[in-house]
Scaffold this motif. Structure first.
Motif, PDB file in Angstrom:
ATOM      1  N   ARG A   6       0.805  -1.224   0.000  1.00 31.52           N
ATOM      2  CA  ARG A   6       0.000   0.000   0.000  1.00 31.52           C
ATOM      3  C   ARG A   6       0.833   1.266   0.000  1.00 31.52           C
ATOM      4  O   ARG A   6       0.523   2.216  -0.694  1.00 31.52           O
ATOM      5  CB  ARG A   6      -0.937  -0.020   1.211  1.00 31.52           C
TER       6      ARG A   6
ATOM      7  N   ASP B 257      -6.654  -7.367   6.179  1.00 27.97           N
ATOM      8  CA  ASP B 257      -5.501  -7.162   7.056  1.00 27.97           C
ATOM      9  C   ASP B 257      -4.882  -8.456   7.554  1.00 27.97           C
ATOM     10  O   ASP B 257      -4.327  -8.533   8.657  1.00 27.97           O
ATOM     11  CB  ASP B 257      -5.886  -6.277   8.261  1.00 27.97           C
TER      12      ASP B 257
ATOM     13  N   SER C 186       1.868   2.347   5.638  1.00 28.29           N
ATOM     14  CA  SER C 186       1.243   1.112   6.126  1.00 28.29           C
ATOM     15  C   SER C 186       2.262   0.296   6.917  1.00 28.29           C
ATOM     16  O   SER C 186       3.199  -0.263   6.349  1.00 28.29           O
ATOM     17  CB  SER C 186       0.709   0.279   4.956  1.00 28.29           C
TER      18      SER C 186
END
Length: 202
Positions: free
Chosen positions: A67, A187, A71
């Motif tokens: 990302r 995630d 991140s």
């Protein structure tokens, strides 16, 4: 009882070294193994157009879509790949390449911040990620949380958008055909370096 605990510890240690490659994740929209990537043009850290074939000429490559520098899970994964994966790839001809929608300056910052020694390329407007079916628009709650932390992703991504890649690892062969893809949704922990090495050795 003590013997049972020792056996349990040994079993857990053994399991920790076991990596189930068949557990690699794909989504409804993502490409599958067997898909051949076009020779995409990305930007290197100097802002120069760079074709995928130029970065991994006639070799296998591990492509890591992340990302951005902001991140923490992505940064931790890149650092882990630097220490655990890159040394194993050195001398094999397999290239390790990071790809994000950040500007070239953002890629350079990511390299500096994490002391990385492999190429980082910019996927302007998330074009490649979208073509591979791993593009995703961040929701408002996520954007607010990141901006509260002092990061305005729209100012760092090349086209000023909040579209991000779902963290994904691909292995491509010399013809840019995907041999392995693992999409880390919701995630989930990033792809384990040992799983990547196991795939390359199979």
């Amino acid at each position: 009882m003590r013997r049972m605990m020792v056996e349990l510890d040994e079993l857990q240690a053994e399991l920790a070294q076991t990596h189930i490659r068949s557990a690699a994740i794909v989504t409804e929209n993502s490409i599958r193994a067997g898909y051949t990537l076009p020779d995409f043009t990305l930007l290197d850290e100097a802002g120069e157009p760079t074709k995928l074939s130029a970065v991994a000429p006639n070799s296998f490559a591990v492509l890591v879509f992340y990302r951005g520098a902001w991140s923490l899970p992505c940064a931790e994964a890149l650092t882990r790949y630097q220490h655990e994966l890159l040394p194993e790839l050195t001398g094999t001809g397999v290239r390790l390449i990071g790809i994000s929608p950040q500007t070239p300056e953002g890629s350079a910052y990511t390299r500096f911040l994490n002391s990385l020694e492999f190429p980082l390329l910019s996927d302007l407007d998330n074009v490649v990620a979208r073509a591979l079916g791993i593009g995703s628009h961040a929701d408002q709650a996520f954007m607010d949380a990141i901006e509260l932390g002092g990061y305005a992703i729209g100012n760092r991504n090349a086209e000023g958008e909040w579209e991000l890649p779902i963290p994904t690892t691909l292995i491509i062969d010399r013809s840019r055909t995907v041999r392995f893809i693992d999409v880390r949704v919701d995630d989930m922990p990033r792809t384990d370096p040992n799983d990547i090495l196991a795939e390359l050795r199979s």
